[in-house]
Write a protein that holds these residues in place. Structure first.
Motif, mmCIF file in Angstrom:
data_model
loop_
_atom_site.group_PDB
_atom_site.id
_atom_site.type_symbol
_atom_site.label_atom_id
_atom_site.label_comp_id
_atom_site.label_asym_id
_atom_site.label_seq_id
_atom_site.Cartn_x
_atom_site.Cartn_y
_atom_site.Cartn_z
ATOM 1 N N TYR A 136 0.830 -1.202 0.000
ATOM 2 C CA TYR A 136 0.000 0.000 0.000
ATOM 3 C C TYR A 136 0.874 1.265 0.000
ATOM 4 N N GLY A 137 0.697 2.095 -1.035
ATOM 5 C CA GLY A 137 1.396 3.377 -1.114
ATOM 6 C C GLY A 137 2.747 3.329 -1.770
ATOM 7 N N LEU A 138 3.267 2.143 -2.100
ATOM 8 C CA LEU A 138 4.599 2.032 -2.689
ATOM 9 C C LEU A 138 4.531 2.147 -4.208
ATOM 10 N N THR A 139 5.304 3.075 -4.766
ATOM 11 C CA THR A 139 5.368 3.274 -6.210
ATOM 12 C C THR A 139 6.824 3.364 -6.644
ATOM 13 N N ALA A 140 7.043 3.355 -7.943
ATOM 14 C CA ALA A 140 8.401 3.508 -8.456
ATOM 15 C C ALA A 140 8.981 4.867 -8.073
ATOM 16 N N ASP A 141 8.133 5.857 -7.895
ATOM 17 C CA ASP A 141 8.603 7.205 -7.585
ATOM 18 C C ASP A 141 9.125 7.329 -6.154
ATOM 19 N N ASN A 142 8.538 6.605 -5.200
ATOM 20 C CA ASN A 142 8.971 6.764 -3.802
ATOM 21 C C ASN A 142 9.757 5.568 -3.272
ATOM 22 N N LEU A 143 10.086 4.625 -4.144
ATOM 23 C CA LEU A 143 10.758 3.395 -3.720
ATOM 24 C C LEU A 143 12.041 3.666 -2.948
ATOM 25 N N GLY A 144 12.809 4.657 -3.381
ATOM 26 C CA GLY A 144 14.116 4.893 -2.776
ATOM 27 C C GLY A 144 14.083 5.286 -1.318
ATOM 28 N N THR A 145 12.990 5.865 -0.869
ATOM 29 C CA THR A 145 12.926 6.354 0.512
ATOM 30 C C THR A 145 11.776 5.756 1.321
ATOM 31 N N PHE A 146 10.899 5.021 0.679
ATOM 32 C CA PHE A 146 9.655 4.581 1.307
ATOM 33 C C PHE A 146 9.893 3.852 2.621
ATOM 34 N N PHE A 147 10.796 2.876 2.640
ATOM 35 C CA PHE A 147 10.979 2.047 3.828
ATOM 36 C C PHE A 147 11.950 2.658 4.831
ATOM 37 N N LEU A 148 12.464 3.847 4.535
ATOM 38 C CA LEU A 148 13.289 4.540 5.518
ATOM 39 C C LEU A 148 12.440 5.206 6.590
ATOM 40 N N HIS A 149 11.143 5.349 6.332
ATOM 41 C CA HIS A 149 10.245 5.969 7.282
ATOM 42 C C HIS A 149 9.666 4.890 8.203
ATOM 43 N N PRO A 150 9.817 5.028 9.511
ATOM 44 C CA PRO A 150 9.318 4.002 10.448
ATOM 45 C C PRO A 150 7.823 3.752 10.332
ATOM 46 N N THR A 151 7.080 4.724 9.815
ATOM 47 C CA THR A 151 5.627 4.573 9.729
ATOM 48 C C THR A 151 5.184 3.841 8.471
ATOM 49 N N ALA A 152 6.126 3.404 7.626
ATOM 50 C CA ALA A 152 5.745 2.785 6.353
ATOM 51 C C ALA A 152 4.877 1.555 6.553
ATOM 52 N N LEU A 211 0.790 -23.284 -4.105
ATOM 53 C CA LEU A 211 -0.357 -22.766 -3.357
ATOM 54 C C LEU A 211 -0.009 -21.356 -2.912
ATOM 55 N N ILE A 212 -0.826 -20.391 -3.315
ATOM 56 C CA ILE A 212 -0.599 -18.991 -2.979
ATOM 57 C C ILE A 212 -1.628 -18.598 -1.920
ATOM 58 N N LEU A 213 -1.189 -18.509 -0.670
ATOM 59 C CA LEU A 213 -2.074 -18.124 0.423
ATOM 60 C C LEU A 213 -1.998 -16.615 0.652
ATOM 61 N N ALA A 214 -3.127 -16.019 0.987
ATOM 62 C CA ALA A 214 -3.178 -14.596 1.320
ATOM 63 C C ALA A 214 -3.981 -14.406 2.588
ATOM 64 N N GLY A 215 -3.581 -13.450 3.400
ATOM 65 C CA GLY A 215 -4.392 -13.065 4.540
ATOM 66 C C GLY A 215 -5.520 -12.163 4.067
ATOM 67 N N ALA A 216 -6.741 -12.513 4.432
ATOM 68 C CA ALA A 216 -7.891 -11.717 3.987
ATOM 69 C C ALA A 216 -7.779 -10.273 4.438
ATOM 70 N N ASP A 217 -7.138 -10.057 5.592
ATOM 71 C CA ASP A 217 -7.033 -8.713 6.162
ATOM 72 C C ASP A 217 -5.566 -8.321 6.333
ATOM 73 N N SER A 218 -4.769 -8.564 5.275
ATOM 74 C CA SER A 218 -3.350 -8.230 5.325
ATOM 75 C C SER A 218 -3.148 -6.739 5.533
ATOM 76 N N GLN A 219 -2.155 -6.412 6.329
ATOM 77 C CA GLN A 219 -1.818 -5.018 6.590
ATOM 78 C C GLN A 219 -1.006 -4.402 5.452
ATOM 79 N N PHE A 220 -0.491 -5.233 4.533
ATOM 80 C CA PHE A 220 0.486 -4.737 3.576
ATOM 81 C C PHE A 220 -0.033 -4.597 2.148
ATOM 82 N N TRP A 221 -0.944 -5.487 1.724
ATOM 83 C CA TRP A 221 -1.404 -5.458 0.334
ATOM 84 C C TRP A 221 -2.759 -6.137 0.210
ATOM 85 N N PRO A 222 -3.465 -5.886 -0.883
ATOM 86 C CA PRO A 222 -4.783 -6.498 -1.059
ATOM 87 C C PRO A 222 -4.674 -8.017 -1.197
ATOM 88 N N ALA A 223 -5.633 -8.726 -0.609
ATOM 89 C CA ALA A 223 -5.644 -10.188 -0.702
ATOM 90 C C ALA A 223 -5.817 -10.666 -2.137
#
Length: 268
Positions: A136-152, A211-223
């Motif tokens: 969620y929120g990660l794009t090619a434009d912000n990739l370089g700094t996205f995970f440097l923020h603790p709130t990512a 087998l590709i399992l997904a969490g229905a309520d994943s915090q990171f990406w759509p199931a």
């Protein structure tokens, strides 16, 4: 505790128990092999030798300055399977552990493998016009700094994270030694490399069931990433785990264990 030495002279830890067709469990970013303890008993009871692997910089494995690349983690998995001389293996990876599996497949094909299970890992974390199922929120434009923020990781999506103390207690009761997560700035290059990957072509080329399992309520990406991923290969199928967030094997351990046992039985 058993260790082996990888091809670059790094000592890597693993748990090994049970007997039968092997299942190798690989944890996600910062998580130790113990995070799979809630699935150990079910897999052993189903007649499997169960190996849980601490990737470099994880759990009790060495923490060298080198090797902060997913490709190296794929090679480490290859070295583990060779060290234990395992064939007809079902490999199971949660989160970044799934990327280690895709890296293995990219480098070595499906050598030694009977099946692949991934637990809530989108094959492409960068969102794009042709892939809206990334972090969620990660794009090619912000990739370089996205995970440097603790709130990512606080995306505002999904269920609440499991309680750390309660999870540790359950893991200890199951025979593990707690979670003891280790995320430090030393590992940020690995996280960045992980985020840069696109494994969709690797999934399309697999030659064993997946087998590709997904969490229905994943915090990171759509199931929906699971169904979209499985569509690329006739050998893959998707399952969304209700009531599970990103760590589906911790949120719904019995359900995930059941899916693993059913999958390994179907690929026997």
């Amino acid at each position: 505790m058993p260790h082996f030495v990888a091809s670059d002279n790094t000592a890597l830890h693993y748990y090994d128990g049970g007997a039968g067709r092997p299942v190798v469990l690989i944890a996600g970013y910062g998580a130790p092999a113990d995070s799979w303890a809630l699935q150990w008993a079910a897999l052993r009871a189903a007649g499997h030798r169960v190996v849980s692997f601490d990737r470099r910089w994880h759990g009790r494995s060495d923490r060298p300055a080198r090797g902060h690349r997913i490709a190296r983690h794929g090679k480490d998995l290859h070295d583990l399977l060779a060290h234990l001389d395992l064939d007809d293996v079902t490999v199971v990876g949660s989160s970044m552990g799934a990327s280690a599996i895709w890296a293995y497949v990219s480098l070595f094909g499906c050598e030694r493998l009977a099946g692949i299970v991934t637990v809530d890992q989108t094959p492409k974390m960068i969102n794009s016009a042709d892939w809206p199922y990334g972090f969620y929120g990660l794009t090619a434009d912000n990739l370089g700094t996205f995970f440097l923020h603790p709130t990512a990781v606080n995306t505002g999506h999904g269920r609440a994270w499991p309680d750390q103390a309660a999870t540790d207690a359950r893991i200890r009761r199951a025979g593990g030694q707690g979670m003891s997560r280790l995320i430090t700035p030393d590992t940020y290059p690995l996280l960045f490399d992980h985020a840069c990957q696109d494994w969709r072509d690797t999934v399309a080329g697999i030659t064993v069931p997946a087998l590709i399992l997904a969490g229905a309520d994943s915090q990171f990406w759509p199931a929906e990433h699971a169904t979209a991923t499985a569509m690329s290969s006739p050998l893959a199928r998707a399952v969304v785990v209700p009531g599970a967030g990103h760590p589906a094997h911790l949120d719904q351990p019995e359900t995930v264990a059941r899916h693993l046992v059913e999958f390994t039985a179907a690929t026997a």
